[in-house]
Enzyme design. Structure first.
Site, PDB file in Angstrom:
ATOM      1  N   MET A   1       0.876  -1.168   0.000  1.00 52.19           N
ATOM      2  CA  MET A   1       0.000   0.000   0.000  1.00 52.19           C
ATOM      3  C   MET A   1       0.918   1.224   0.000  1.00 52.19           C
ATOM      4  O   MET A   1       1.743   1.387   0.899  1.00 52.19           O
ATOM      5  CB  MET A   1      -0.851  -0.054   1.273  1.00 52.19           C
ATOM      6  CG  MET A   1      -1.872   1.004   1.457  1.00 52.19           C
ATOM      7  SD  MET A   1      -2.734   0.612   3.013  1.00 52.19           S
ATOM      8  CE  MET A   1      -3.886   1.963   3.073  1.00 52.19           C
ATOM      9  N   SER A   2       0.830   2.039  -1.023  1.00 51.40           N
ATOM     10  CA  SER A   2       1.751   3.169  -1.171  1.00 51.40           C
ATOM     11  C   SER A   2       1.646   4.145  -0.009  1.00 51.40           C
ATOM     12  O   SER A   2       0.594   4.284   0.624  1.00 51.40           O
ATOM     13  CB  SER A   2       1.461   3.929  -2.468  1.00 51.40           C
ATOM     14  OG  SER A   2       1.726   3.131  -3.597  1.00 51.40           O
ATOM     15  N   GLN A   3       2.755   4.836   0.234  1.00 54.48           N
ATOM     16  CA  GLN A   3       2.713   5.863   1.277  1.00 54.48           C
ATOM     17  C   GLN A   3       1.760   6.978   0.845  1.00 54.48           C
ATOM     18  O   GLN A   3       1.645   7.287  -0.339  1.00 54.48           O
ATOM     19  CB  GLN A   3       4.104   6.420   1.578  1.00 54.48           C
ATOM     20  CG  GLN A   3       4.787   7.139   0.448  1.00 54.48           C
ATOM     21  CD  GLN A   3       5.706   6.217  -0.332  1.00 54.48           C
ATOM     22  OE1 GLN A   3       5.396   5.053  -0.591  1.00 54.48           O
ATOM     23  NE2 GLN A   3       6.859   6.753  -0.708  1.00 54.48           N
TER      24      GLN A   3
END
Length: 217
Positions: A63-65
């Site tokens: 899950m991307s920052q």
């Protein structure tokens, strides 16, 4: 302080962090403020939900920052009439953010379990303008297209022709480009009368865009 007050305080601090990372679009910041990231993370990682870090999710994905989610969303230049295709549903967090900015969001992932979990989260949040499908991201979803905007959240060496075909004239596509084993370049593509032009945005690291649908997950 109650749990809800504590989360509101967390989310307010979270938005200040994003401003500090250079995110200026008020609508994008508001969209991220409205989506409870804690709902999308593994319960064991809850304490990290509002930190600006990438987090692991099921099926070996990430899950991307939030600052990258925000930057990619800004790069799409969305308005409330746009139909968006997202390739790589993952936890569903990015799609949920897009729901607050676009008319319709269609999201595709090769992992059935991720799509099922994201659909549950969308229902919990009452998001009615999103539809999630299991499919091959390289093929997009032509039956729901064409699209004003396309976002790809996995890396590949080149744009899939099917996705370029499904992008409307004048449309924008944002994707990480390059070898998934190395640092990639996030690029913004615009589809004009002379073809597709690209603008480099920033170096990034994404999981690879894999063809096909996962056999077991």
């Amino acid at each position: 302080m109650t749990d809800s007050e504590a989360e509101r305080a967390e989310r307010a601090a979270f938005i200040l962090t994003l401003r500090g990372r250079g995110i200026r679009d008020v609508a994008v910041l508001r969209a991220l403020e409205l989506v409870p990231r804690a709902l999308f993370v593994d319960p064991t990682l809850r304490r990290h939900a509002y930190e600006d870090v990438a987090l692991p999710i099921a099926c070996g994905q990430t899950m991307s920052q939030p600052s990258l989610v925000a930057a990619m969303t800004e790069a799409l230049s969305l308005n409330a009439e746009h139909k968006v295709l997202e390739i790589g549903t993952g936890s569903g967090y990015q799609a949920a953010v897009l729901c607050h900015l676009a008319s319709q969001v269609v999201t595709v992932d090769r992992y059935r379990s991720l799509v099922s979990e994201a659909q549950v989260r969308f229902r919990v949040l009452g998001l009615r303008n999103v539809a999630a499908f299991v499919g091959d991201g390289l093929l997009g979803l032509s039956t729901r297209g064409p699209y004003d905007r396309i976002m790809i959240t996995a890396a590949g060496p080149e744009l899939a022709p099917a996705l370029v075909e499904q992008l409307k004239p004048g449309g924008i596509l944002v994707a990480p480009m390059g070898d998934p084993r190395e640092v990639q370049m996030l690029r913004r593509f615009e589809k004009g009368p002379e073809g597709v032009t690209a603008t480099d945005l920033m170096p990034v690291r994404f999981v690879p865009l894999v063809p096909g649908v996962a056999a077991t997950l």
